[in-house]
Design an enzyme around this catalytic site. Structure first.
Site, PDB file in Angstrom:
ATOM      1  N   ASP A 105       0.854  -1.206   0.000  1.00  0.00           N
ATOM      2  CA  ASP A 105       0.000   0.000   0.000  1.00  0.00           C
ATOM      3  C   ASP A 105       0.884   1.247   0.000  1.00  0.00           C
ATOM      4  O   ASP A 105       2.061   1.185   0.346  1.00  0.00           O
ATOM      5  CB  ASP A 105      -0.858   0.019   1.279  1.00  0.00           C
ATOM      6  CG  ASP A 105      -0.003  -0.093   2.533  1.00  0.00           C
ATOM      7  OD1 ASP A 105       0.327  -1.235   2.913  1.00  0.00           O
ATOM      8  OD2 ASP A 105       0.390   0.947   3.112  1.00  0.00           O
ATOM      9  N   ASP A 161       1.375   4.294   2.218  1.00  0.00           N
ATOM     10  CA  ASP A 161       0.983   4.659   3.573  1.00  0.00           C
ATOM     11  C   ASP A 161       0.072   5.900   3.499  1.00  0.00           C
ATOM     12  O   ASP A 161      -0.061   6.529   2.437  1.00  0.00           O
ATOM     13  CB  ASP A 161       2.239   4.888   4.433  1.00  0.00           C
ATOM     14  CG  ASP A 161       1.925   4.811   5.910  1.00  0.00           C
ATOM     15  OD1 ASP A 161       1.060   4.014   6.307  1.00  0.00           O
ATOM     16  OD2 ASP A 161       2.537   5.573   6.683  1.00  0.00           O
TER      17      ASP A 161
HETATM   18  N1  ADE Z   1       1.329   1.169   5.766  1.00  0.00           N
HETATM   19  C1  ADE Z   1       1.904   0.301   6.588  1.00  0.00           C
HETATM   20  N2  ADE Z   1       2.384   0.704   7.791  1.00  0.00           N
HETATM   21  C2  ADE Z   1       2.978  -0.202   8.614  1.00  0.00           C
HETATM   22  N3  ADE Z   1       3.139  -1.489   8.327  1.00  0.00           N
HETATM   23  C3  ADE Z   1       2.665  -1.916   7.157  1.00  0.00           C
HETATM   24  N4  ADE Z   1       2.698  -3.130   6.600  1.00  0.00           N
HETATM   25  C4  ADE Z   1       2.097  -3.044   5.404  1.00  0.00           C
HETATM   26  N5  ADE Z   1       1.681  -1.787   5.155  1.00  0.00           N
HETATM   27  C5  ADE Z   1       2.033  -1.056   6.240  1.00  0.00           C
END
Ligand code: ADE
Ligand SMILES: CSC[C@H]1O[C@H](OP(=O)(O)O)[C@H](O)[C@@H]1O
Length: 291
Positions: free
Chosen positions: A213, A215
């Site tokens: 993703d 963040d």
């Molecule tokens: N956005 C995210 N923040 C922390 N850990 C993750 N693992 C996968 N995506 C994440």
């Protein structure tokens, strides 16, 4: 005598087993640091003996803050592991690092606050060098393998900083933007302690970070939810297995010399004859070369 394996694999979110592993044995270990996350699955990956561990357990029942990091790494050491490949789900902190891309980080920033990150103490003071937290040889092999596989539409980002946060909640936008301002590439919740403990145990460690993703900093994407991550986790798990399989074969053919294998050489401050018999006993496996 427990079955031995020179190569270990730590499977993260989405990677709970290696499909190509044959002749498997489940090994339940006890360590001086308690029980590992699950049984180690030791078996043959195209003729190479490897030890696999699902870091959250095969049913994903352990949160990042609950992971028995010391038992997991000590268990790998008990099995004879010298090279440890970590597969991990991460969020992206950079526009050019897209979901499904692969990142091979070479630095970490520790944003955890409730984890034990050392085997030492209790009468034994050790300061390990951690300037280069991952094994360069292992990261090179991982990168060569990813490049040679030419996975469609998946970019490789060699190098970059992995922010390790405590979780389990994902970041706020302010935090995410702060990490971006530090130049970090990806964010996850698990790899910092593993890298540090592997270094203390003189195991060469490297991370294959699989992006699930953007963040929450990203204005064009919804805030991170598990639902949106799951689909990418499954796609990433398939690709991760391809990369790990080829990396294992390459490692078995040409096991590199790694500075990780002698990381403790100049790190012990307490003289060996002043270390208590209990501590020597507890850490025998790690310390034996230096006693
Ligand atoms: N956005 C995210 N923040 C922390 N850990 C993750 N693992 C996968 N995506 C994440
Ligand atoms: C999938 S959501 C967050 C979860 O995923 C990562 O786990 P791992 O590093 O074991 O793949 C991240 O660190 C969080 O634990």
């Amino acid at each position: 005598m427990v079955t031995q394996a020179k190569i270990g694999i730590l499977g993260g979110s989405g990677l709970y087993k290696m499909d190509a592993l044959e002749d498997v044995q489940e090994i339940h270990l006890e360590t001086p640091f308690g029980k590992p996350s699950d049984a180690f699955i030791v078996g043959n990956l195209e003729g190479v003996s490897v030890a696999f561990l699902a870091r959250h357990g095969r049913n994903h029942h352990l949160m990042p803050s609950e992971l028995p990091f010391r038992a997991n790494i000590y268990g790998m050491k008990q099995l004879g592991v010298e090279y440890l490949i970590s597969a991990s789900a991460v969020g992206s902190l950079k526009e050019e690092v897209k979901p499904l891309d692969m990142v091979i980080p070479d630095q970490f920033i520790d944003r955890t606050h409730r984890r034990v990150s050392t085997f030492f103490g209790q009468g034994l003071v050790v300061h390990i060098g951690f300037g280069h937290p991952v094994c360069q040889q292992l990261t090179n092999i991982l990168a060569e393998v990813v490049e040679s596989l030419q996975l469609p539409e998946i970019a490789l980002h060699k190098g970059g900083t992995y922010v390790c946060m405590e979780g389990p909640a994902f970041s706020t936008i302010a935090e995410s933007n702060l990490y971006r301002s530090w130049g970090a590439s990806v964010i996850g919740m698990t790899n910092l302690q593993e890298a540090k403990l592997a270094r203390e145990a003189e195991i060469a460690y490297a991370t294959l970070a699989l992006v699930t993703d953007y963040d929450c900093w990203h204005p064009d994407h919804d805030h991170v939810t598990v639902e949106m991550i799951v689909d990418n986790l499954q796609k990433n798990a398939i690709n991760a297995q391809k990369v790990i399989l080829e990396t294992v074969k390459s490692l078995a053919k040409n096991p590199p010399v790694s500075e990780a294998h002698s990381a403790l050489k100049y790190a012990l401050l307490t003289p060996p004859d002043k270390i208590s018999p209990e501590t020597k006993e507890r850490l025998g496996l790690i310390l034996q070369k230096y006693m």
